[in-house]
Design a protein around this motif. Structure first.
Motif, PDB file in Angstrom:
ATOM      1  N   LEU A 165       7.998  -3.294  12.909  1.00  0.00           N
ATOM      2  CA  LEU A 165       6.634  -2.873  12.578  1.00  0.00           C
ATOM      3  C   LEU A 165       6.610  -1.732  11.579  1.00  0.00           C
ATOM      4  O   LEU A 165       5.561  -1.113  11.363  1.00  0.00           O
ATOM      5  N   HIS A 166       7.748  -1.442  10.967  1.00  0.00           N
ATOM      6  CA  HIS A 166       7.808  -0.325  10.020  1.00  0.00           C
ATOM      7  C   HIS A 166       6.867  -0.562   8.843  1.00  0.00           C
ATOM      8  O   HIS A 166       6.146   0.352   8.413  1.00  0.00           O
ATOM      9  N   ASP A 167       6.864  -1.780   8.310  1.00  0.00           N
ATOM     10  CA  ASP A 167       5.994  -2.075   7.166  1.00  0.00           C
ATOM     11  C   ASP A 167       4.521  -1.986   7.559  1.00  0.00           C
ATOM     12  O   ASP A 167       3.681  -1.581   6.736  1.00  0.00           O
ATOM     13  N   VAL A 168       4.206  -2.373   8.783  1.00  0.00           N
ATOM     14  CA  VAL A 168       2.816  -2.271   9.246  1.00  0.00           C
ATOM     15  C   VAL A 168       2.381  -0.815   9.289  1.00  0.00           C
ATOM     16  O   VAL A 168       1.276  -0.466   8.845  1.00  0.00           O
ATOM     17  N   ARG A 169       3.250   0.026   9.796  1.00  0.00           N
ATOM     18  CA  ARG A 169       2.926   1.462   9.874  1.00  0.00           C
ATOM     19  C   ARG A 169       2.739   2.053   8.476  1.00  0.00           C
ATOM     20  O   ARG A 169       1.797   2.812   8.222  1.00  0.00           O
ATOM     21  N   LEU A 172      -0.569   0.955   6.906  1.00  0.00           N
ATOM     22  CA  LEU A 172      -1.707   1.676   7.476  1.00  0.00           C
ATOM     23  C   LEU A 172      -1.757   3.114   6.985  1.00  0.00           C
ATOM     24  O   LEU A 172      -2.838   3.643   6.701  1.00  0.00           O
ATOM     25  N   GLU A 173      -0.600   3.748   6.891  1.00  0.00           N
ATOM     26  CA  GLU A 173      -0.581   5.136   6.430  1.00  0.00           C
ATOM     27  C   GLU A 173      -1.023   5.269   4.981  1.00  0.00           C
ATOM     28  O   GLU A 173      -1.462   6.337   4.558  1.00  0.00           O
ATOM     29  N   GLU A 174      -0.896   4.180   4.213  1.00  0.00           N
ATOM     30  CA  GLU A 174      -1.382   4.201   2.834  1.00  0.00           C
ATOM     31  C   GLU A 174      -2.891   3.984   2.754  1.00  0.00           C
ATOM     32  O   GLU A 174      -3.465   4.081   1.664  1.00  0.00           O
ATOM     33  N   LEU A 179      -7.042   3.755   8.935  1.00  0.00           N
ATOM     34  CA  LEU A 179      -6.339   4.371  10.058  1.00  0.00           C
ATOM     35  C   LEU A 179      -7.232   5.347  10.811  1.00  0.00           C
ATOM     36  O   LEU A 179      -7.033   5.581  12.017  1.00  0.00           O
ATOM     37  N   ALA A 180      -8.221   5.915  10.128  1.00  0.00           N
ATOM     38  CA  ALA A 180      -9.128   6.857  10.778  1.00  0.00           C
ATOM     39  C   ALA A 180     -10.012   6.175  11.818  1.00  0.00           C
ATOM     40  O   ALA A 180     -10.655   6.864  12.621  1.00  0.00           O
ATOM     41  N   LEU A 181     -10.065   4.848  11.820  1.00  0.00           N
ATOM     42  CA  LEU A 181     -10.850   4.138  12.830  1.00  0.00           C
ATOM     43  C   LEU A 181     -10.236   4.218  14.208  1.00  0.00           C
ATOM     44  O   LEU A 181     -10.859   3.801  15.187  1.00  0.00           O
ATOM     45  N   GLY A 182      -8.982   4.713  14.288  1.00  0.00           N
ATOM     46  CA  GLY A 182      -8.378   4.963  15.587  1.00  0.00           C
ATOM     47  C   GLY A 182      -7.415   3.889  16.046  1.00  0.00           C
ATOM     48  O   GLY A 182      -6.981   3.029  15.268  1.00  0.00           O
ATOM     49  N   HIS A 188      -5.546  -4.073  15.347  1.00  0.00           N
ATOM     50  CA  HIS A 188      -5.896  -5.099  14.345  1.00  0.00           C
ATOM     51  C   HIS A 188      -4.752  -5.323  13.371  1.00  0.00           C
ATOM     52  O   HIS A 188      -4.438  -6.464  13.016  1.00  0.00           O
ATOM     53  N   ALA A 189      -4.121  -4.242  12.909  1.00  0.00           N
ATOM     54  CA  ALA A 189      -3.012  -4.383  11.957  1.00  0.00           C
ATOM     55  C   ALA A 189      -1.864  -5.172  12.570  1.00  0.00           C
ATOM     56  O   ALA A 189      -1.232  -5.996  11.891  1.00  0.00           O
ATOM     57  N   LEU A 190      -1.593  -4.956  13.853  1.00  0.00           N
ATOM     58  CA  LEU A 190      -0.540  -5.713  14.530  1.00  0.00           C
ATOM     59  C   LEU A 190      -0.897  -7.199  14.582  1.00  0.00           C
ATOM     60  O   LEU A 190      -0.066  -8.058  14.265  1.00  0.00           O
TER      61      LEU A 190
END
Length: 368
Positions: A165-169, A172-174, A179-182, A188-190
């Motif tokens: 899940l590194h690419d997912v993280r 999201l960080e980009e 990501l501010a949606l919590g 959802h990204a997963l």
């Protein structure tokens, strides 16, 4: 010598002071356990620098008012055992039944609600390529990703080596706004990442099935029903990962829990649409493979019929000289042409003529 001893003592004190600062300052990296892939604190969509233990991360988030949804912890685990996950489960208040599922894996895709926490199970798939798609070997590997979602935390548990899940993280960080949606945005990204992997696997399987279809209808092909059954088994494995996920995604899109804000529900509807596409493809693969099995069996039956006709034709050709040789091999004294000089060539002429006529008849009827 005294000066050397004092320098060593001073160096030891400096190392001790530096270790003390590492253990007390929150932004100094803290070594993570082997089963903890990453632990991060996010404030308003931005990751705080440094590495965090799960206790300090939770304390930091709740000191900053994590209940408002703009601060949360995301900790990722890889195949933890009961002892390793116990401390994390106690810190985040994870339900014991969900923890048991997360440790032992082998679950169907599902979504469960435990008071103020959601527990989601997603099946991951990975396509294993081969030089020849007709090889009788595993083509799809499966794993699992489980997510505990609370108001100020996300705990992901991964089983399998292909479902990182590194690419997912990083993605999201980009996107700090998303990501501010919590924690719901992480869930959802997963789900989106897993369903996208389904699309990639179905593309690869579709190419293999197309190639197999060409091989099946190729004259003198070597594709057997066993190879198609292997492919059908892999499609069934994919089907078990895809089909049960539809209901959890629809429940998330329809407001199953207050942990999923309205802004995120539309994203889950989009993922559900993609999953529907995957499900239709998988159903099509299953039907096409069934048709290919029937085609292979029909081809085998036709080949057997052709072989039987050839065997029958050759048996008929051989029966003529066998019958004549059998009659004249009985050595009777009173038989036609036994004592005639032209008797032997006459017999061969009769055999040759009859066999030639039978051969031409069989060739005209496509038996030979």
């Amino acid at each position: 010598m005294a000066n050397l001893m004092s320098l060593r003592a001073r160096g030891a004190r400096m190392k001790l002071n530096s270790r003390s600062r590492l253990s007390t300052e929150p932004n100094i990296p803290v070594p993570l356990s082997a089963y903890v892939v990453d632990c991060a604190v996010y404030i308003d969509g931005h990751r705080l620098p440094g590495r965090w233990s799960h206790e300090r991360a939770v304390r930091e988030v709740r000191d900053r008012g994590g209940d408002e949804g703009n601060a949360f912890v995301w900790i990722g685990l890889h195949e933890p055992d009961d002892e390793q996950i116990t401390g994390i489960a106690e810190t985040f208040g994870l339900h014991e039944l969900a923890v048991e599922d997360a440790v032992h894996a082998h679950n169907r895709p599902k979504l469960e609600r435990y008071e103020d926490m959601l527990f989601a199970v997603l099946k991951t798939v990975c396509y294993v390529g081969h030089a020849e798609p007709t090889t009788s070997a595993e083509l799809v590997e499966t794993g699992e990703v489980m997510a505990f979602v609370g108001r100020d935390f996300v705990v992901t548990v991964r089983h399998g080596n292909h479902s990182g899940l590194h690419d997912v993280r990083l993605k999201l960080e980009e996107d700090p706004e998303q990501l501010a949606l919590g924690p719901a945005a992480v869930l959802h990204a997963l789900a989106d990442h897993v369903v996208d992997s389904y699309l990639e696997v179905t593309d690869a399987i579709e190419a293999d099935i197309d190639l197999m279809e060409v091989e099946v209808f190729e004259p003198r092909s070597q594709v057997g029903s066993e190879q198609i059954y292997v492919m059908k088994r892999e499609v069934l494995e994919l089907r078990r990962a895809v089909m049960p996920l539809g209901q959890p995604l629809r429940r998330l899109a329809e407001g199953y829990s207050s942990l999923i804000p309205h802004e995120v529900r539309s994203y889950f509807r989009d993922v559900d649409d993609h999953l529907t596409t995957v499900a239709e493809r998988v159903s099509g693969f299953d039907e096409l493979l069934t048709t290919l099995v029937d085609a292979v069996l029909a081809k085998i039956t036709m080949q057997q019929n052709n072989d039987m006709r050839k065997i029958t034709a050759y048996a008929g050709l051989i029966s003529v000289p066998t019958m004549i040789a059998g009659i004249y091999g009985m050595n009777f004294d009173y038989m036609p042409e036994l004592h005639q000089p032209w008797g032997y060539p006459a017999v061969w002429l009769v055999i040759g003529t009859v066999c030639t006529l039978m051969y031409r008849t069989f060739r005209r009827n496509q038996w030979l």
